[in-house]
Design an enzyme around this catalytic site. Structure first.
Site, PDB file in Angstrom:
ATOM      1  N   GLU A 140     -65.517  32.569  -8.026  1.00 13.76           N
ATOM      2  CA  GLU A 140     -66.093  33.658  -7.626  1.00 13.76           C
ATOM      3  C   GLU A 140     -66.218  34.653  -8.898  1.00 13.76           C
ATOM      4  O   GLU A 140     -65.238  35.607  -9.136  1.00 13.76           O
ATOM      5  CB  GLU A 140     -65.691  34.166  -6.577  1.00 13.76           C
ATOM      6  N   LYS A 175     -48.205  28.954   6.563  1.00 12.84           N
ATOM      7  CA  LYS A 175     -49.692  28.586   6.061  1.00 12.84           C
ATOM      8  C   LYS A 175     -50.429  28.813   7.641  1.00 12.84           C
ATOM      9  O   LYS A 175     -51.617  28.164   7.937  1.00 12.84           O
ATOM     10  CB  LYS A 175     -49.949  27.226   5.756  1.00 12.84           C
ATOM     11  N   ASP A 182     -48.291  27.285  -4.416  1.00 11.04           N
ATOM     12  CA  ASP A 182     -49.029  26.476  -3.119  1.00 11.04           C
ATOM     13  C   ASP A 182     -50.129  27.315  -2.614  1.00 11.04           C
ATOM     14  O   ASP A 182     -49.588  28.410  -1.957  1.00 11.04           O
ATOM     15  CB  ASP A 182     -48.005  26.046  -2.370  1.00 11.04           C
ATOM     16  N   HIS A 209     -73.230  41.338  -7.426  1.00 11.20           N
ATOM     17  CA  HIS A 209     -73.001  39.766  -7.330  1.00 11.20           C
ATOM     18  C   HIS A 209     -74.391  39.063  -7.860  1.00 11.20           C
ATOM     19  O   HIS A 209     -74.463  37.941  -8.590  1.00 11.20           O
ATOM     20  CB  HIS A 209     -73.017  39.403  -5.934  1.00 11.20           C
TER      21      HIS A 209
END
Lengths: 368, 368, 368, 368
Positions: free
Chosen positions: D57, D188, D264, D359
């Site tokens: 991005e 997670k 991670d 953007h």
């Protein structure tokens, strides 16, 4: 300028004046029946006890009664384990910044015995037993945990927290009053914190039913109930976006029990968060209800008169004991009652049409 | 083998026999007072109405009364907007597998008008107005949305869902009965789905208070209330792991209102999930309470007698209207009552010590 | 005054200048291996496909490989059912008050086809397919749902929402700009709304494994896996305060798959919310993973070059098809990959010590 | 019968054989740029540091750069306070019943020092610092909290928990192995427990920006940002059913930072749960990001080579220090980076059209 309280009472008087021709002002009346006896054993209660349930939902009585009847037919009945008790209040402080908040937390943790003294000085029964905190930006939430004897303790912990707030503001620099309640307590809201950190009595109830009893009395099988519990209570609630809750209708039972024993029934909001767990053990049914947040008391002005005093007395919750024993007994009876109703409704829902038939029979609407 | 219901009533008789010397079996009694008048305007109610509150928490009356008094002093009072109404029941089906469940959903969605016919045939008032679904593995949750006239509708939607269950099982292959309620409804549990998809009446209440009124009557400022709302109701609840809820004590007000009007008060569990939003508008206070899940009814057996019928009548909720109008009026009055109590408590908590003082004065324990 | 963007790029240049001696600026490198072939059937993909996984967690590859191997040994492999797809953006508007917001909603719902025209005019592929809303006080959240062809669609829906925002502000009175994103979308946050209303591809994957295969390949039993799933994924996550999620490690698999296919991997936050459901069917294992929020695309600048283009091509996701077909294929492959890894880890955790042994063997740390 | 691992590696070899013509097997490549310098002060880092962000991005870089630039223009920059650190693993045990589970908890709590010895014997760095538990029916969840030096600690705590599991099973009667991970850790997954009890590094970042800087650099006002934060991050997320989270896009920044430093990155699921809090202080902007669950490490195999080692070195996170110091520095830099990006995006969203323009300019899709 008058104080708000003075204004309030004046206006209240006016309101009464306006409505004085209404004779029904005095009270709301909720139908009540006794259900039981429920057979309870465990670390707090070993007894067979009938319990009062006040509800507009008439099918609730026979539903709970069926659970009670089953409890009386197995040796240990419902095994109820009280695993924790504490009452909480979180205060909210605004710090100059997070470093100030962090220093305050370190200091208050180190001076925990001073906080305990402050709390104890505020009440004969309140004892500060824990302190949690959370810092978000410059906001500091302090969550005090108390033992409150036989009281539910809302009042006691607020009074103690008022004293603790004063103590903190006068001894720790860089903090300002935010709120006497920061919603991190959490009182009468469904959140995750109460179950994780503890608030109220945490009671686990279990029953082990032989296969033939499941068949005879509940008209179903252990496998069906265990499967329904996974599909409905666990998966269904999870999909609905539920929070720390997996049961069919704890709220119904708790409401009826709380109303019948003079409790602040708004505590069913957090009280009804709990987990039903069931297993098919070679055809026998293991069925358990875990209620981590039962908030009940046996003392206080509302408890000393009328039907509440009668009911508490009949439940054996107004005897002379060490402070806390009566409230613990009451909490365990509440939890056992929940199991009775939960078991019965879960059994009913394993069979197509049974729930509706019961409601038609009892001329009232279904629950859950 | 007897039916469970027969067994239940037998056992219930036994229980009554055992307890027959107890004269208090008949009812629980909750003290009730009228508060108001509350000034309400908007798309449903334009009136000044006093409301009954039944509670053991005596400070609740003057607290709500203060809010009512304030409402009477601004031109439009509390502006209440009813933005939605529907009652739901989710059934649970087990499919052969997910493709079967998916095909079933596609077919049922295409045949929605048939489902509507089935629902309408089950009741004079139930109308099926929506269908949601969710597939998880081979489990299919169908959530039916109904209009239920003036009834809260628990019974009505269960009966209709029983019919719909039969219809689905007989017309769609590869499905089996799971449960008449899959907890995806969701009834009396705090979840996210009810607010997102709708369940009960969704009412937004707003009031705009001039700065001097905030000072005179609430002894605080708009800035203080707006800030407290962010810190306590929004951040505090979020940190506690709350779900779609940000308020101080909706549960207290709803419980008292529900008990006084004969509602199934266990619905405060989802009813108390709502958002308080406040703004400081150049010193004036904008204060709003949004309650997406008010579940109330004005018809049914418990509504026709005694104090409930009296109270509903006095509230103007038993007049002859189009079906649904009385229940909508009642929901809006409940929501306006909540705003009164929420505003008052939020104001009190901006001032150190005020909450405790009020509780000491009224000799009862604090709320939230 | 310069525009922010200009400023940004100036400063960025400065930053680069400062760091110009660093030759590693160009890229982060994540080890990648192909796993498979996975046997997939269902309404979207019927194929045997190897998939790339990029991860620092080396045990993930053999773990997923074990699941893939098993999929190849049953007739239909993993049955993947794509049940929904849509991409969303919620805009936030401030209304004069709730009545104004409510009127706006009624009007916009009635003029939905106009909104569709506005959306379609903003892009070749964006099609507006749904509109949700929520009113809280005077705040109005409008949640637009779109079809976005083969794009994940973040950009497309923001552009369309920009146009829709302009349209709404110019045609509906009493509204003001709040935000182009109101967090009611919800993008890259774990919430309940995405699963309930839909966002991304909703894919259900299922596999049915004979008992001997479970024994031979997974070294466990169907009963053990089903029980572990209830205890750990459902009850454990519920107790932890999880929201619409019950799985062991979807996040690990999705991250690795997303990185290997050039996706915006921050979407694992919502993507990893999903439900594992397992059943012991007379010794055979039914195992399913439901992932309601897979957000992937096969078009866009990052997809056309280098390893991403290669990988998408090899996956069969860059062929000429109707818009959307490639992205649907990719989503199903992602979901099937998740099942492979979830099944393998769940099997491992039924056996004491196995997880740790695997990690020691692969010299890396354990997952979940 | 072969061991699963042997099977796995065989099959893996086969998979590689099948795909051997693909030269891109080796790695996924994510574009990376350095952003900064960010000015950080506080109890852990006092430095000006540029940080690497790996992302597809591209608008993320100038967005974070704008925040970094602002941080360099105020005296203390971003004040980062590390308030807690711990790593957790919950094991799941099946007890004979709740009384047995309760007895086990009482015993293990009393013998906590023995548990500490067991943990310490499992690893040079792991130190057991806390024990939480929850009993649900006959299930017992034990949640171990560890200090893990400079390691993120997933592996270390699993190994220690394996030892603790053995110890518990051999010393406490009536318990059976349930799972090495009971999802009560929680790893997670987005839950409430990690924030409430702690998991990972808890870092609060704050910045105080003069009004003219807000205007010049962010093209907005403190009032606008504070209001947007309430409406979007707090109310919007709450309405969406978010859990302990109120921010615009922590996930984007954390993903990019984690990928660039060899973490991670699946830990962004819980890492992205955090609260943005902003205040308008007489025109100046107080802006803070609280991230309770940053899980990062500076040691382990993936950290010693290539770009990861280079990046950690350049960040000053591979120096010789007391164990834990490097990881704490890295966590604080991650948190400061999040503030940079969050501030910039929040500023952009106060202005209609700005997000989309950024953007389009950077030719990539919008975030959040």
């Amino acid at each position: 300028m008058n104080s708000p309280d003075t204004n309030d009472s004046h206006t209240e008087t006016n309101a009464r004046t306006r409505t004085e021709t209404h004779t029904n002002e005095g009270s709301a009346i909720v139908p009540m029946k006794w259900v039981g006896p429920i057979h309870v054993t465990g670390n707090t209660v070993n007894d067979k006890v009938s319990v009062p349930l006040a509800t507009f939902e008439s099918p609730l009585w026979p539903s709970a009664q069926r659970g009670a009847r089953v409890s009386a037919q197995v040796e240990n009945g419902i095994v109820a384990t009280l695993v924790d008790e504490r009452m909480t209040r979180s205060i909210l402080l605004e710090a100059d910044d997070a470093p100030t908040a962090f220093k305050a937390v370190q200091r208050l943790s180190a001076e925990f015995d001073q906080l305990q003294d402050v709390a104890s000085a505020s009440s004969r029964f309140a004892r500060l037993i824990g302190l949690n905190h959370e810092i978000t930006g410059n906001l500091l939430f302090l969550r005090f945990e108390f033992a409150t004897g036989d009281a539910a303790g809302h009042n006691m912990v607020t009074l103690a927290s008022d004293h603790l707030m004063d103590h903190v503001l006068t001894t720790v620099p860089g903090l300002r009053y935010g709120s006497i309640s920061g919603n991190y307590c959490t009182d009468k809201k469904a959140t995750a914190i109460n179950g994780i950190l503890g608030r109220g009595k945490n009671v686990v109830t279990e029953i082990l039913l032989p296969a033939d009893l499941v068949d005879d009395q509940l008209h179903t099988t252990a496998a069906k109930i265990a499967e329904l519990n996974v599909h409905k209570n666990l998966i269904g609630t999870m999909l609905a976006g539920g929070i720390r809750s997996a049961n069919a209708h704890y709220a119904n039972l708790l409401l009826a029990f709380y109303l019948a024993t003079g409790q602040d029934a708004a505590n069913i909001v957090e009280g009804s968060q709990g987990i039903t767990h069931a297993e098919d053990r070679d055809g026998d049914l293991y069925f358990s209800c875990t209620l981590p947040n039962i908030i009940v008391g046996t003392t206080g002005s509302a408890k000393n008169n009328g039907f509440v005093a009668d009911n508490l007395g009949r439940l054996g919750c107004r005897d002379e004991h060490q402070p806390g024993a009566n409230a613990r007994r009451l909490a365990v009876l509440a939890a056992a009652t929940v199991l009775c109703g939960e078991l019965s409704l879960m059994a009913a829902q394993t069979n197509p049409g049974e729930l509706m038939k019961a409601h038609v029979k009892y001329e009232r609407r279904p629950t859950t």
